[in-house]
Scaffold this motif. Sequence first.
Motif, mmCIF file in Angstrom:
data_model
loop_
_atom_site.group_PDB
_atom_site.id
_atom_site.type_symbol
_atom_site.label_atom_id
_atom_site.label_comp_id
_atom_site.label_asym_id
_atom_site.label_seq_id
_atom_site.Cartn_x
_atom_site.Cartn_y
_atom_site.Cartn_z
ATOM 1 N N GLN A 143 0.627 -1.296 -0.271
ATOM 2 C CA GLN A 143 -0.136 -0.185 -0.264
ATOM 3 C C GLN A 143 1.270 1.280 -0.031
ATOM 4 O O GLN A 143 2.207 1.624 0.326
ATOM 5 N N ALA A 167 -7.375 -1.128 6.760
ATOM 6 C CA ALA A 167 -7.352 -0.168 5.445
ATOM 7 C C ALA A 167 -5.612 -0.860 4.494
ATOM 8 O O ALA A 167 -5.844 -0.018 3.400
ATOM 9 N N GLN A 190 -4.338 -2.724 4.237
ATOM 10 C CA GLN A 190 -4.404 -4.374 3.192
ATOM 11 C C GLN A 190 -5.643 -4.390 2.797
ATOM 12 O O GLN A 190 -6.064 -5.541 2.232
ATOM 13 N N GLY A 191 -6.844 -3.314 3.143
ATOM 14 C CA GLY A 191 -8.031 -3.216 2.433
ATOM 15 C C GLY A 191 -8.673 -4.276 3.138
ATOM 16 O O GLY A 191 -9.413 -5.400 1.896
ATOM 17 N N HIS A 192 -8.664 -4.549 4.114
ATOM 18 C CA HIS A 192 -9.751 -4.926 4.832
ATOM 19 C C HIS A 192 -11.003 -5.040 4.971
ATOM 20 O O HIS A 192 -11.150 -4.100 5.469
ATOM 21 N N ARG A 207 -12.658 -1.800 4.727
ATOM 22 C CA ARG A 207 -11.407 -0.111 4.779
ATOM 23 C C ARG A 207 -10.167 -0.171 3.590
ATOM 24 O O ARG A 207 -10.183 -1.082 3.155
ATOM 25 N N TYR A 208 -10.407 0.954 2.774
ATOM 26 C CA TYR A 208 -9.443 0.649 2.240
ATOM 27 C C TYR A 208 -8.359 2.520 2.143
ATOM 28 O O TYR A 208 -9.213 3.362 2.748
#
Length: 260
Positions: A216, A249, A251-253, A256-257
Motif C-alpha cells: 500500500q 485499510a 491491507q484492504g480488509h 477499509r481502504y
Amino acid sequence: MLPSEKYQTGLQSAEPIRHFRCDLHVHTCLSPCAELDMYPQAIVEKALAEKIDILAICDHNSSENAEFVIQAAKGKPLLVMPGMEITSSEEVHVLAVFHLLTDLKNMQKIIYKHLAGMNREEIFGCQAIVNADDQVEGFNDHFLLGATSLSLTEIIEHIHRNNGLAIAAHIDRESFGVLGQLGFIDPNCHFDALEVSRATGISKARLKYPELSNYQFLESSDAHFIRDIGRGVTDVFMQKATIEELKMAFQGHDGRYVRE
C-alpha cells in the motif's frame, strides 16, 4: 461526529466506514532540520485549518514532543498519533506510528540505546522540547540526525512488537529512502506501507514502481515547516481512528481502504 469522537465510540462492525484525511509524517521543532516555529499549538492550528483528521508526529529518532502535540489537540477534532522517524544502520528512514504513548516511549528507550553521539547545536541545529503551552522544557542532547546501530529488519521487528505500524519513508527520494539506499526492498522487511512524497504522489508511484504492487502506498507531507502541513495527505476509509483500523485499510480488509 468529530474525528476525536469516532475512535471512542466502541462500536464494532455496525459502525459505518468513514473518511479520514491523514498526514502521517509531520515533524516538530525537536527535529534539528525543522523550523523552530513547529511548536505544538502552531502544528495543531495548521492541521485544523487544513481539515486534517489524523496527524502523526514523527521527529527524527526522538519522541518527546509527541505527547505535547497530543495535549495541544485535546478537545479538538484532530487525532494526533505518536510516532518517530527512525534511521537504520543502513541509513534508511522508517516511520514508526503508534496509538498509545506508552508504546512510543518503549520504542524510544530502544532507539536511545542504539543511537550514538551528542548534538552540536551550532552545526546541526536546535533540538527543542516544547510543551503544549509552547514553553521550552529543555533540549535533546542526542545526535538525532545520526543513524542507529539497528538494522532495518530489527527496527521493523521492534515497531511491531510495540504494536506500531512500520512505514518506509519517502521511498521516491534518493536520500534516506529504502530504494535509494539499498536499491530494493528485502522480503524480510515487513513494511505495513510505503510512503511517497507529494512530488510523486500515489498514482505516479504506481506507474513508477510496478514491482511494488503488493504494498500500500501513502502520501504524506513530511512537514518541517508550518506551511507544509497538509500538503501531502492520504484519504483513508475505515470505521475508527486506530492503529488496527489503519492496518486493515492498508491491507484492504473488510471494506477499509486507502483511496488512490
